[in-house]
Design an enzyme around this catalytic site. Structure first.
Site, short mmCIF file in Angstrom:
data_model
loop_
_atom_site.label_atom_id
_atom_site.label_comp_id
_atom_site.label_asym_id
_atom_site.label_seq_id
_atom_site.Cartn_x
_atom_site.Cartn_y
_atom_site.Cartn_z
N LYS A 283 -0.41 0.71 15.42
CA LYS A 283 -1.64 1.45 15.69
C LYS A 283 -2.47 1.43 14.40
O LYS A 283 -2.23 2.21 13.48
CB LYS A 283 -1.29 2.89 16.08
CG LYS A 283 -2.30 3.61 16.94
CD LYS A 283 -3.69 3.74 16.39
CE LYS A 283 -3.83 4.83 15.34
NZ LYS A 283 -5.23 4.86 14.77
N GLU B 90 3.69 7.02 3.23
CA GLU B 90 2.96 6.67 2.01
C GLU B 90 1.61 7.37 2.11
O GLU B 90 0.81 7.07 3.01
CB GLU B 90 2.74 5.15 1.92
CG GLU B 90 3.99 4.35 1.70
CD GLU B 90 4.66 4.60 0.38
OE1 GLU B 90 4.00 5.12 -0.54
OE2 GLU B 90 5.85 4.28 0.26
N CYS C 238 -5.37 3.65 -2.75
CA CYS C 238 -4.46 4.79 -2.94
C CYS C 238 -4.07 4.91 -4.41
O CYS C 238 -3.75 5.99 -4.88
CB CYS C 238 -3.23 4.64 -2.07
SG CYS C 238 -2.48 3.03 -2.24
N GLU D 68 -7.86 14.44 -3.87
CA GLU D 68 -8.21 13.03 -3.69
C GLU D 68 -9.61 12.93 -3.10
O GLU D 68 -9.85 13.39 -1.98
CB GLU D 68 -7.19 12.36 -2.77
CG GLU D 68 -7.37 10.86 -2.68
CD GLU D 68 -6.39 10.20 -1.71
OE1 GLU D 68 -6.23 10.69 -0.57
OE2 GLU D 68 -5.80 9.17 -2.10
P1 NAD Z 1 -5.78 8.97 7.78
O1 NAD Z 1 -4.62 9.84 7.47
O2 NAD Z 1 -7.01 9.60 8.25
O3 NAD Z 1 -5.38 7.91 8.92
C1 NAD Z 1 -4.32 6.98 8.77
C2 NAD Z 1 -3.88 6.51 10.15
O4 NAD Z 1 -3.28 7.60 10.84
C3 NAD Z 1 -5.01 6.03 11.05
O5 NAD Z 1 -4.56 4.93 11.82
C4 NAD Z 1 -5.28 7.24 11.93
O6 NAD Z 1 -5.91 6.93 13.16
C5 NAD Z 1 -3.89 7.77 12.12
N1 NAD Z 1 -3.80 9.21 12.46
C6 NAD Z 1 -4.68 10.21 12.15
N2 NAD Z 1 -4.23 11.39 12.62
C7 NAD Z 1 -3.02 11.16 13.20
C8 NAD Z 1 -2.03 11.98 13.81
N3 NAD Z 1 -2.18 13.30 13.94
N4 NAD Z 1 -0.90 11.40 14.26
C9 NAD Z 1 -0.69 10.07 14.11
N5 NAD Z 1 -1.60 9.23 13.56
C10 NAD Z 1 -2.74 9.76 13.09
O7 NAD Z 1 -6.03 8.09 6.47
P2 NAD Z 1 -7.15 6.99 6.19
O8 NAD Z 1 -8.46 7.65 5.95
O9 NAD Z 1 -7.08 5.90 7.23
O10 NAD Z 1 -6.61 6.35 4.83
C11 NAD Z 1 -6.88 6.88 3.56
C12 NAD Z 1 -5.68 7.62 3.03
O11 NAD Z 1 -4.55 6.72 2.99
C13 NAD Z 1 -5.86 8.09 1.61
O12 NAD Z 1 -5.31 9.37 1.47
C14 NAD Z 1 -5.05 7.08 0.79
O13 NAD Z 1 -4.60 7.54 -0.45
C15 NAD Z 1 -3.92 6.80 1.72
N6 NAD Z 1 -3.27 5.54 1.40
C16 NAD Z 1 -2.03 5.59 0.82
C17 NAD Z 1 -1.37 4.43 0.47
C18 NAD Z 1 -0.01 4.46 -0.17
O14 NAD Z 1 0.66 3.45 -0.17
N7 NAD Z 1 0.44 5.58 -0.71
C19 NAD Z 1 -1.98 3.19 0.71
C20 NAD Z 1 -3.25 3.18 1.29
C21 NAD Z 1 -3.88 4.37 1.64
#
Ligand code: NAD
Length: 497
Positions: free
Chosen positions: A174, A248, A282, A383
């Site tokens: 997803k 992550e 990230c 962040e």
């Molecule tokens: P997000 O948490 O909004 O969404 C991530 C994914 O989760 C998307 O596919 C989203 O549709 C899905 N999602 C959202 N709510 C959900 C729920 N309740 N249940 C299941 N799935 C759900 O994050 P984003 O805006 O897409 O990404 C940015 C974030 O990701 C930042 O905080 C960044 O630091 C983090 N990030 C971390 C790493 C790492 O390796 N630590 C790498 C890249 C990004």
């Protein structure tokens, strides 16, 4: 007409059952680039059913054969690197040379994991009893839900799917609604590489689709990369139902610059780490912890470099910094400008949206440096996920490390110093999952573990050998060829107590 992307379930491309769809726009120009299925629980259930069926055979396909398919996928990705990279830029905005890096990371991960198909070693050990052999072997979890963000739309799905598949799991993927095109491209490649139907299934959709996938009872493991808030929700659910979980999440990464550092080198690293991918990595460095003796010269250099960065469409060769991913992201960054000013931080450069010169239709924010920042301010703790960094002064290594470690996240840190003993002390005392010495906070290589401590993760790691541990469990096997009942801990060789 923008293209419509379909779900991929059991080897077939299909619209969502409800026919609902969402749109994605190019964040540099605000124009629609594609629409994609908005999947409901029934689509998720169909994808999980396909994965469950496929798992019955896929787990018995020899790992080297599974790996051959992943190797072919890597070959196809490499042959299409340029078009895949352009799609990354078009859908999430990062500049083309960084998009090529994103795709290359996906290729590297696929080749690396393909090699693991012929290793995947367990252990053999002597037994405490005669005529008996003990060993361990990996077994897959079953069905893995791979839920990904948009900021590395090729690399992160490869980090998850490749090790999940080589260890014998099947998957439902997803992707983020902000990066559907790359997800589609990757799954097309896996199909073309010969992955049997049902082994990988793709369900597009928003946050609700992700939640439905996590809650699908047949999903054995969730591998999630995204924000801390969402990760915590998923963790609570998985904890309740004892699902395996790999998290992550966010970062508040810092670069420590000591007074003996090569300041020009530190500025180079700071610019790249703070403003690369518009600060939306990230591992982006959103805090510069600088010794007070060099804070002035470092700050002046950083501000001069930040102010000179060229904003624009990432497809244009002259662009240094692309747009941020969306209007809500832009608005969030703007809110942090107010928060920072209210807390007493000064804006040394940037501080507002960028406009004019082809920027008006996109989501551009000026590279921003906050000065006079204290460690406990919200801009130094939370962040922001945009081209914004702080300068925090410190008086010695000990204070720098304390500031570095004093946030809820624990992903990546860096230190610039010419003093080898300070470098080693920092390496030991910094509590993040990744530490760089005399380099910025970004630039992971796929054969090493990647991940964070504290609020960034849950103890698992992506990439490297550690990825195999995330996507498999150990099975311990005892083989007794003595032909008699032997009791561990009870039967002892003659003469022993
Ligand atoms: P997000 O948490 O909004 O969404 C991530 C994914 O989760 C998307 O596919 C989203 O549709 C899905 N999602 C959202 N709510 C959900 C729920 N309740 N249940 C299941 N799935 C759900 O994050 P984003 O805006 O897409 O990404 C940015 C974030 O990701 C930042 O905080 C960044 O630091 C983090 N990030 C971390 C790493 C790492 O390796 N630590 C790498 C890249 C990004």
């Amino acid at each position: 007409m923008p293209q419509t992307l379909l779900n991929y379930i059991n080897g077939r491309w299909a619209a969502s059952r409800s026919d609902a769809s969402l749109e994605r726009e190019n964040p540099a120009i605000g124009e629609a680039i594609c629409s994609f299925a908005d999947s409901g629980p029934e689509d998720v259930a169909a994808a999980v059913e396909a994965a469950a069926q496929a798992h019955q055979t896929w787990r018995f396909v020899p790992a080297p054969r599974r790996a051959e398919i992943l190797f072919r996928a890597a070959e196809i990705m490499a042959s299409r690197k340029e078009e895949l990279s352009r799609d990354v830029t078009i859908e999430m905005g990062k500049v083309l040379k960084e998009a090529r890096g994103d795709v290359q990371e996906g290729i590297d991960m696929s080749y690396y994991v393909a090699g693991e198909g012929r290793r995947m070693w367990g252990q053999t050990t002597p037994s405490e009893l005669p005529n008996k052999l003990n060993m361990t072997m990996r077994q897959p979890h079953g069905i893995v839900a791979a839920i990904t963000p948009w900021n590395f739309p090729m690399a992160i799905p490869c980090w998850k799917l490749m090790p999940a598949l080589v260890t014998g799991n099947t998957a439902v993927f997803k992707p983020s609604p902000f990066s559907p095109l790359s997800a589609y491209n990757l799954v097309r490649i896996l199909e073309e590489a010969g992955l049997p139907p049902g082994v990988v299934n793709l369900v597009f959709g928003g946050d609700q689709t992700g939640a439905a996938l996590v809650e699908e009872p047949r999903v054995n493991m969730v591998s999630f990369t995204g924000s801390l808030e969402v990760g915590r929700e998923i963790a609570a659910y998985c904890g309740r139902y004892n699902k395996r979980l790999h998290l992550e999440m966010g970062g508040k990464n810092a670069i420590i610059i000591l007074d003996d550092a090569d300041i020009d080198l530190a500025i180079e690293g700071a610019v790249w780490s703070a403003f690369g991918t518009s600060g939306q990595r990230c591992t982006a460095a959103s805090r510069m912890i600088v010794h007070e003796r060099v804070a002035g010269v470092f700050g002046d250099g950083l501000v001069a470099r930040a102010a000179a960065l060229r904003l624009g469409n990432g497809l244009e060769a002259m662009t240094d910094v692309g747009p941020v991913v969306s209007r809500p992201a832009l608005e969030k960054i703007e809110r942090y400008m107010e928060i920072g000013r209210d807390e007493g931080a000064a804006v040394a450069c940037g501080g507002s949206r960028a406009s004019g010169d082809g920027l008006d239709q996109g989501y551009f924010f000026q590279p921003t440096v906050f000065t006079d920042v204290r460690p406990q301010m919200r801009v130094a703790q939370e962040e922001i996920f945009g081209p914004v960094t702080d300068i925090i002064r410190c008086s010695d290594l000990e204070e720098a490390v304390a500031i570095n470690n004093g946030v809820q996240y624990g992903l990546s840190s860096a230190i610039y110093t010419r003093d080898i003993s300070k470098a080693f002390k920092a390496m030991e005392r910094i509590s993040t999952g990744i530490v760089y010495i005399n380099a910025g906070t970004i630039g992971a290589e796929v054969h090493l573990p990647f991940g964070g401590t504290r609020g960034t993760g849950n103890g698992h790691r992506e990439a490297g050998q550690a990825a195999l541990d995330s996507y498999s469990e150990w099975k311990t096997v005892y083989i007794d060829y003595s032909g008699q009942l032997q009791k561990a801990q009870i039967d002892r060789p003659e003469g022993e107590a």
